[in-house]
Design a protein around this motif. Structure first.
Motif, PDB file in Angstrom:
ATOM      1  N   GLU A 258      36.283  53.963  42.499  1.00  0.00           N
ATOM      2  CA  GLU A 258      35.883  53.827  41.155  1.00  0.00           C
ATOM      3  C   GLU A 258      34.424  53.416  40.652  1.00  0.00           C
ATOM      4  O   GLU A 258      33.753  53.429  40.390  1.00  0.00           O
ATOM      5  N   VAL A 259      33.795  52.860  42.663  1.00  0.00           N
ATOM      6  CA  VAL A 259      32.307  52.820  42.245  1.00  0.00           C
ATOM      7  C   VAL A 259      31.589  53.932  42.469  1.00  0.00           C
ATOM      8  O   VAL A 259      31.677  53.803  43.219  1.00  0.00           O
ATOM      9  N   GLY A 260      30.435  53.419  41.094  1.00  0.00           N
ATOM     10  CA  GLY A 260      28.985  54.784  41.062  1.00  0.00           C
ATOM     11  C   GLY A 260      29.664  56.102  40.051  1.00  0.00           C
ATOM     12  O   GLY A 260      29.647  56.513  39.283  1.00  0.00           O
ATOM     13  N   VAL A 261      31.389  55.579  39.800  1.00  0.00           N
ATOM     14  CA  VAL A 261      31.949  56.434  38.476  1.00  0.00           C
ATOM     15  C   VAL A 261      31.963  55.368  37.152  1.00  0.00           C
ATOM     16  O   VAL A 261      31.799  55.881  36.783  1.00  0.00           O
ATOM     17  N   ALA A 262      32.826  54.452  37.610  1.00  0.00           N
ATOM     18  CA  ALA A 262      33.157  53.651  36.836  1.00  0.00           C
ATOM     19  C   ALA A 262      31.784  52.566  36.269  1.00  0.00           C
ATOM     20  O   ALA A 262      30.901  52.723  37.156  1.00  0.00           O
ATOM     21  N   HIS A 263      31.265  52.264  35.320  1.00  0.00           N
ATOM     22  CA  HIS A 263      29.805  51.417  34.941  1.00  0.00           C
ATOM     23  C   HIS A 263      30.583  50.324  34.191  1.00  0.00           C
ATOM     24  O   HIS A 263      32.003  50.249  33.385  1.00  0.00           O
ATOM     25  N   PRO A 264      29.906  49.154  34.395  1.00  0.00           N
ATOM     26  CA  PRO A 264      30.366  47.802  33.730  1.00  0.00           C
ATOM     27  C   PRO A 264      30.872  47.939  32.251  1.00  0.00           C
ATOM     28  O   PRO A 264      31.198  47.102  32.439  1.00  0.00           O
ATOM     29  N   ARG A 265      29.995  48.197  31.041  1.00  0.00           N
ATOM     30  CA  ARG A 265      29.862  48.231  30.107  1.00  0.00           C
ATOM     31  C   ARG A 265      31.551  48.985  29.784  1.00  0.00           C
ATOM     32  O   ARG A 265      31.782  49.915  28.448  1.00  0.00           O
ATOM     33  N   ASP A 266      32.460  49.092  31.097  1.00  0.00           N
ATOM     34  CA  ASP A 266      33.545  50.682  30.617  1.00  0.00           C
ATOM     35  C   ASP A 266      34.632  49.365  30.394  1.00  0.00           C
ATOM     36  O   ASP A 266      35.822  49.577  29.553  1.00  0.00           O
ATOM     37  N   PHE A 267      34.488  47.830  30.452  1.00  0.00           N
ATOM     38  CA  PHE A 267      35.315  47.019  31.379  1.00  0.00           C
ATOM     39  C   PHE A 267      34.679  45.940  30.187  1.00  0.00           C
ATOM     40  O   PHE A 267      33.811  45.221  30.081  1.00  0.00           O
ATOM     41  N   ASP A 268      35.386  45.644  28.735  1.00  0.00           N
ATOM     42  CA  ASP A 268      34.870  44.619  28.212  1.00  0.00           C
ATOM     43  C   ASP A 268      36.337  43.899  27.598  1.00  0.00           C
ATOM     44  O   ASP A 268      38.000  44.466  28.295  1.00  0.00           O
ATOM     45  N   LEU A 269      36.434  42.977  26.488  1.00  0.00           N
ATOM     46  CA  LEU A 269      37.641  42.085  26.498  1.00  0.00           C
ATOM     47  C   LEU A 269      38.674  43.313  25.577  1.00  0.00           C
ATOM     48  O   LEU A 269      39.806  42.111  25.487  1.00  0.00           O
ATOM     49  N   ALA A 270      38.020  43.870  25.101  1.00  0.00           N
ATOM     50  CA  ALA A 270      39.235  44.989  24.272  1.00  0.00           C
ATOM     51  C   ALA A 270      39.967  46.494  25.385  1.00  0.00           C
ATOM     52  O   ALA A 270      40.687  45.687  25.241  1.00  0.00           O
ATOM     53  N   THR A 271      38.439  46.542  26.727  1.00  0.00           N
ATOM     54  CA  THR A 271      39.326  47.791  26.687  1.00  0.00           C
ATOM     55  C   THR A 271      40.081  47.304  28.429  1.00  0.00           C
ATOM     56  O   THR A 271      41.308  48.161  28.346  1.00  0.00           O
ATOM     57  N   MET A 272      39.928  46.289  28.975  1.00  0.00           N
ATOM     58  CA  MET A 272      40.333  45.595  29.674  1.00  0.00           C
ATOM     59  C   MET A 272      41.886  45.603  29.587  1.00  0.00           C
ATOM     60  O   MET A 272      43.230  46.004  30.991  1.00  0.00           O
ATOM     61  N   PRO A 273      42.103  44.935  29.039  1.00  0.00           N
ATOM     62  CA  PRO A 273      43.931  44.824  28.377  1.00  0.00           C
ATOM     63  C   PRO A 273      44.872  46.511  28.679  1.00  0.00           C
ATOM     64  O   PRO A 273      46.054  46.359  29.459  1.00  0.00           O
ATOM     65  N   ALA A 274      44.671  47.096  28.431  1.00  0.00           N
ATOM     66  CA  ALA A 274      44.903  48.785  28.625  1.00  0.00           C
ATOM     67  C   ALA A 274      44.616  49.337  29.886  1.00  0.00           C
ATOM     68  O   ALA A 274      45.977  49.981  30.196  1.00  0.00           O
ATOM     69  N   ARG A 275      43.657  48.912  30.507  1.00  0.00           N
ATOM     70  CA  ARG A 275      43.467  49.168  31.534  1.00  0.00           C
ATOM     71  C   ARG A 275      44.652  48.552  32.437  1.00  0.00           C
ATOM     72  O   ARG A 275      45.532  49.362  33.745  1.00  0.00           O
ATOM     73  N   PHE A 276      44.903  47.275  32.593  1.00  0.00           N
ATOM     74  CA  PHE A 276      45.713  46.153  33.312  1.00  0.00           C
ATOM     75  C   PHE A 276      46.805  46.989  33.538  1.00  0.00           C
ATOM     76  O   PHE A 276      47.588  46.981  34.296  1.00  0.00           O
ATOM     77  N   ALA A 277      47.033  47.525  31.787  1.00  0.00           N
ATOM     78  CA  ALA A 277      48.256  47.689  31.437  1.00  0.00           C
ATOM     79  C   ALA A 277      49.071  48.651  32.153  1.00  0.00           C
ATOM     80  O   ALA A 277      49.929  48.459  32.338  1.00  0.00           O
ATOM     81  N   GLU A 278      48.393  49.559  32.683  1.00  0.00           N
ATOM     82  CA  GLU A 278      48.195  50.815  32.911  1.00  0.00           C
ATOM     83  C   GLU A 278      48.598  50.803  34.388  1.00  0.00           C
ATOM     84  O   GLU A 278      49.646  51.349  35.058  1.00  0.00           O
ATOM     85  N   LEU A 279      47.059  50.040  35.147  1.00  0.00           N
ATOM     86  CA  LEU A 279      47.055  49.990  36.392  1.00  0.00           C
ATOM     87  C   LEU A 279      47.850  49.033  37.188  1.00  0.00           C
ATOM     88  O   LEU A 279      47.788  48.927  38.536  1.00  0.00           O
ATOM     89  N   GLY A 280      47.810  47.915  36.579  1.00  0.00           N
ATOM     90  CA  GLY A 280      47.951  46.484  36.627  1.00  0.00           C
ATOM     91  C   GLY A 280      46.752  45.761  37.616  1.00  0.00           C
ATOM     92  O   GLY A 280      45.414  46.744  37.407  1.00  0.00           O
ATOM     93  N   ASP A 281      46.334  44.601  38.514  1.00  0.00           N
ATOM     94  CA  ASP A 281      45.937  44.582  39.299  1.00  0.00           C
ATOM     95  C   ASP A 281      45.596  45.327  40.491  1.00  0.00           C
ATOM     96  O   ASP A 281      46.570  44.984  41.046  1.00  0.00           O
ATOM     97  N   VAL A 282      44.532  46.103  40.515  1.00  0.00           N
ATOM     98  CA  VAL A 282      44.343  47.302  41.391  1.00  0.00           C
ATOM     99  C   VAL A 282      43.716  46.396  42.826  1.00  0.00           C
ATOM    100  O   VAL A 282      43.511  46.729  44.166  1.00  0.00           O
ATOM    101  N   HIS A 283      43.384  44.844  42.910  1.00  0.00           N
ATOM    102  CA  HIS A 283      43.454  44.464  44.116  1.00  0.00           C
ATOM    103  C   HIS A 283      44.464  43.529  44.341  1.00  0.00           C
ATOM    104  O   HIS A 283      44.708  42.286  44.796  1.00  0.00           O
ATOM    105  N   ALA A 284      45.507  43.652  44.363  1.00  0.00           N
ATOM    106  CA  ALA A 284      46.681  42.945  44.133  1.00  0.00           C
ATOM    107  C   ALA A 284      47.382  42.345  45.606  1.00  0.00           C
ATOM    108  O   ALA A 284      48.118  41.465  45.748  1.00  0.00           O
ATOM    109  N   ASP A 285      46.800  43.724  46.315  1.00  0.00           N
ATOM    110  CA  ASP A 285      47.173  43.574  47.150  1.00  0.00           C
ATOM    111  C   ASP A 285      45.811  42.624  48.429  1.00  0.00           C
ATOM    112  O   ASP A 285      46.289  42.593  49.752  1.00  0.00           O
ATOM    113  N   MET A 286      45.173  41.554  48.385  1.00  0.00           N
ATOM    114  CA  MET A 286      43.418  41.475  48.455  1.00  0.00           C
ATOM    115  C   MET A 286      44.242  40.124  49.842  1.00  0.00           C
ATOM    116  O   MET A 286      44.234  40.244  51.041  1.00  0.00           O
TER     117      MET A 286
END
Length: 341
Positions: A258-286
């Motif tokens: 996603e680095v270079g495809v996604a943009h910082p303005r894609d992620f805000d207080l309104a949009t991140m909950p839907a992303r999280f509901a769909e993908l969960g924490d993409v750093h969960a295995d860290m």
């Protein structure tokens, strides 16, 4: 401001007063919107904060009001939120909150906390970091796309020196952060030395695009690798933290594809909950990984031995450190006399 509401998190109830208070006038987001955001991403932000001494960046009246950093645990903090005793470079110390439950994040939101700044240590060992954090900071004349190019090359550097894997995230602004989980064997000074070695290697590979110059007058239109973010008491906004900008952006964990495809303005207080509901924490295995810094520290030793590249300046509020070069802005440094006087 409306009657208080009660929110649930991890089996606890958190009372939220003045839920209708507007925190982001440009978007109309309220205090309740902020709290519900943190409720929606609670497993992710708790993963980023768990057991870490955490500074709170508080905006009790929203982004247009007064704000401050709260390092010391508030006196009214619930007794179910533990603390850790940490020492600052000045020699002073404090007890900082260490979230261990999702409800701790909501409790902080009740007091106007937008951004969480966790130390790269856990409360059972506050002197040995378990994360190497690399901050790619765009300078004037550069932007997020420049940080993306640097991040992809940094990924190659990390892999080459120790087989390290980085987890990238947006800063919530124009920059990128790359985190590497490490074994808690090394001091802050050693981890900073490893960060400098990685930064210098990146600079060698991208000399026209990347710089390690501490003084702004020397950086030019390049990405600055802020190695001092690894110094004791310097922290970076956590993953999922809301940033204090008018459009309510958040620091978003990313997959490398996603680095270079996604943009910082894609992620805000309104949009991140839907992303999280769909993908969960993409750093969960860290937290399932812990790498060694030996290869980067050997690179640092080689740089010093073969190229005379030792330490770099610390931030101005730090005491003079052993082996540190002169902490003087180049344009203000006293020039030697032509006659050697």
């Amino acid at each position: 401001m409306g009657e208080a509401v009660e929110l649930q998190a991890g089996g606890r109830t958190v009372r939220l007063s003045n839920p209708d208070k507007v925190f982001f006038p440009e978007r109309g987001f309220t205090k309740l919107d902020l709290a519900r955001y943190y409720q929606a991403v609670a497993p992710g932000i708790l993963r980023a904060l768990r057991d870490r001494p955490t500074t709170l960046e508080r905006y009790p009246d929203g982004v247009t009001g007064e704000w401050f950093f709260q390092k010391r645990a508030p006196k009214n903090m619930p007794d179910w939120i533990p603390t850790a005793h940490i020492t600052f470079p000045s020699g002073r110390s404090a007890d900082e909150m260490c979230p261990t439950e999702e409800a701790a994040v909501l409790w902080a939101a009740q007091y106007g906390t937008l951004t969480f700044h966790p130390w790269p240590v856990r409360r059972d060992d506050v002197d040995r970091p378990d994360e190497l954090r690399i901050d790619l900071d765009p300078q004037p004349g550069t932007d997020y796309d420049d940080a993306v190019r640097a991040a992809h090359e940094l990924r190659a550097v990390l892999e080459e020196f120790g087989g390290l894997r980085g987890w990238p995230k947006t800063s919530g602004g124009r920059g990128l952060h790359v985190y590497v989980p490490i074994r808690p064997r090394w001091t802050f000074t050693q981890v900073r030395r490893a960060a400098i070695a990685a930064a210098r290697e990146l600079e060698r590979r991208m000399p026209d695009r990347v710089t390690t110059k501490w003084w702004k007058e020397e950086r030019g239109e390049r990405i600055f690798v802020d190695y001092n973010q690894t110094a004791r008491d310097r922290t970076i906004a956590s993953a999922y933290s809301v940033r204090p900008r008018p459009h309510a952006p958040v620091s978003a964990p990313l997959r490398w594809d996603e680095v270079g495809v996604a943009h910082p303005r894609d992620f805000d207080l309104a949009t991140m909950p839907a992303r999280f509901a769909e993908l969960g924490d993409v750093h969960a295995d860290m937290d399932d990984h812990a790498y060694s810094l030996e290869a980067l520290l050997e690179l640092a030793a080689q740089d010093e031995r073969d190229h005379g590249l030792g330490d770099l300046p610390y931030p101005p509020e730090y005491p003079k450190m052993p082996g540190e070069p002169r902490r003087v802005q180049p344009s203000r440094a006293k020039k030697p006399s032509p006659r050697g006087e």
